[in-house]
Every structure is written in C-alpha cells, then in structure tokens.
Design a protein around this motif. Sequence first.
Motif, mmCIF file in Angstrom:
data_model
loop_
_atom_site.group_PDB
_atom_site.id
_atom_site.type_symbol
_atom_site.label_atom_id
_atom_site.label_comp_id
_atom_site.label_asym_id
_atom_site.label_seq_id
_atom_site.Cartn_x
_atom_site.Cartn_y
_atom_site.Cartn_z
ATOM 1 N N VAL A 142 9.040 4.541 1.341
ATOM 2 C CA VAL A 142 9.421 3.137 1.232
ATOM 3 C C VAL A 142 10.495 3.016 0.169
ATOM 4 O O VAL A 142 10.371 3.595 -0.915
ATOM 5 N N LYS A 143 11.555 2.293 0.479
ATOM 6 C CA LYS A 143 12.592 2.011 -0.501
ATOM 7 C C LYS A 143 12.800 0.506 -0.589
ATOM 8 O O LYS A 143 12.699 -0.198 0.424
ATOM 9 N N LEU B 96 7.716 -0.979 8.585
ATOM 10 C CA LEU B 96 7.619 -2.294 7.959
ATOM 11 C C LEU B 96 8.931 -2.610 7.264
ATOM 12 O O LEU B 96 9.547 -1.736 6.641
ATOM 13 N N CYS B 97 9.360 -3.864 7.376
ATOM 14 C CA CYS B 97 10.529 -4.330 6.648
ATOM 15 C C CYS B 97 10.264 -5.757 6.198
ATOM 16 O O CYS B 97 9.879 -6.612 7.014
ATOM 17 N N THR B 98 10.442 -6.015 4.903
ATOM 18 C CA THR B 98 10.269 -7.366 4.360
ATOM 19 C C THR B 98 11.496 -7.724 3.530
ATOM 20 O O THR B 98 12.065 -6.870 2.854
ATOM 21 N N LEU C 113 -2.007 -6.625 5.538
ATOM 22 C CA LEU C 113 -1.635 -5.214 5.486
ATOM 23 C C LEU C 113 -2.621 -4.393 4.674
ATOM 24 O O LEU C 113 -2.968 -3.270 5.043
ATOM 25 N N GLN C 114 -3.111 -4.945 3.576
ATOM 26 C CA GLN C 114 -4.102 -4.228 2.769
ATOM 27 C C GLN C 114 -5.392 -4.027 3.557
ATOM 28 O O GLN C 114 -6.010 -2.962 3.505
ATOM 29 N N LYS C 115 -5.783 -5.033 4.288
ATOM 30 C CA LYS C 115 -7.033 -4.980 5.054
ATOM 31 C C LYS C 115 -6.941 -3.999 6.225
ATOM 32 O O LYS C 115 -7.882 -3.254 6.505
ATOM 33 N N THR C 116 -5.798 -3.982 6.881
ATOM 34 C CA THR C 116 -5.675 -3.241 8.128
ATOM 35 C C THR C 116 -5.136 -1.830 7.957
ATOM 36 O O THR C 116 -5.536 -0.912 8.663
ATOM 37 N N MET D 23 2.663 1.851 -2.203
ATOM 38 C CA MET D 23 3.716 1.548 -1.252
ATOM 39 C C MET D 23 3.769 0.063 -0.937
ATOM 40 O O MET D 23 4.843 -0.527 -0.824
ATOM 41 N N LEU D 24 2.593 -0.578 -0.827
ATOM 42 C CA LEU D 24 2.569 -2.003 -0.572
ATOM 43 C C LEU D 24 3.182 -2.776 -1.736
ATOM 44 O O LEU D 24 3.820 -3.822 -1.545
ATOM 45 N N ASN D 25 3.021 -2.257 -2.945
ATOM 46 C CA ASN D 25 3.644 -2.905 -4.099
ATOM 47 C C ASN D 25 5.162 -2.876 -4.023
ATOM 48 O O ASN D 25 5.840 -3.768 -4.528
#
Length: 212
Positions: free
Chosen positions: A36-37, A62-64, A195-198, A207-209
């Motif tokens: 993730v970048k 994933l892209c945000t 996303l954390q749940k699944t 990575m989620l951070n």
Amino acid sequence: MADDSKWAPYIEKLQEQLSQLALREIQQDQTAGKTVKAYAADKLAKIAIGDCTIGAEKHIGLCTIFPLENYWLPLFFSFWEEQEKEITFLVDIMPTVDSLVDEPYRIKYFDPIQPMWEKFAHLPGIAPFEDDAVRAACSIVYTAAVVPVDKEGMRLAALAPHTEYLKSYIDFVKDAPLADGEAKQAVKTALLSYLQKTYAGGFHEGMLNVFF
C-alpha cells in the motif's frame, strides 16, 4: 489461480489515471504479497492505493482519496475482490454532505455521473452492495456488482467502472472550490469499520492505517 499474471491489472489501471496528478509519496506499508502506498497532491490530503493476495485464490485491491478539509470535494472509494470465477466490487464518488438536500453539490458532482452510472448498470452481476453501513455512505450513483468471470474480457469489463469513476473524480479536483469538510468523518468511519471487520486477515491494521 496462483499465477498472479492472471489477475486483472487493478493497480496499473488506476495508477494510469492517478498519474495525471502531481503525487508526493507520504506513506508506505509493504509485506510479502501486500503493498500500500499513500500520496498527497494539490487539494488532496491522501490518495492511497494498494492490493494484496489472500492465499492463492483471492486478490483484493483498494483505492481511497480524501480531499483536504478546506475543499468542497466528495471522497473516492474503490474496492475490488477478485477470485477465479467472480469479482465483487464497489466504486463510488461518496458525498460528504447530504446530497439530496444540498442541490448545488448534487448538481456539481452527481448529475454528471448519471450517464456513466446508467452505462455500467448493464454490467452482468450488478447488485446493491451487501454492507448496510457502507451502502448508506454511498452516493445515489454508486456502482457495485458480483461479476461472473465466465468468458474472456470479463475482468477488464469489471474494472472499467473504477477507471471511469476515478477519471471523473480527478476532473472534479481541478476546479474544486473551498469549503469546510466536517462531514467526512462519518463516511470514513463506515468504510474503515467494514474493511476491518471483513478483511482483517488481508489488509492488516498497519495497511488500513495507510488508507485512512
């Protein structure tokens, strides 16, 4: 489907669109099979993009994109879960205000997407997204599907909404007006919780951070 070359070029196609922006890398998390970048750009606080494999049979992308707080912009969200026989996805330009009440916001950001949404409404497997909290955060023109991969070209067909929505979002960035962004937090919380749940076993907490 252990051969990674068979996965759809999710990262590559979205990065082609992001290359229109002057990106400054601000964060990175990389482990075996997972990268993730995160970047910043003019008017944008964070653009995060990454993918990972779970075992040999699942590929998640994933892209945000979160704008700076003082710009009147929606969020961009793209979720991609690819398996050998089907692809589950959601892509949207998510409102940070009540777009049903705020007519200028709706006219500026969502009316222009309507023809694109109508075009992708014919993609096989189109269906409402399964998670209520995430769906509630979406615009009225989000696109979600569980696409059967039953013939050549279906992976690229499923990827097309992601590149087209991102292209539209980048166009919005270019003339985004200033405004406060206090409404973002509820949308961000709904996405992160889902996303954390699944996918805690795929995109780990670090990575989620990066994404949020």
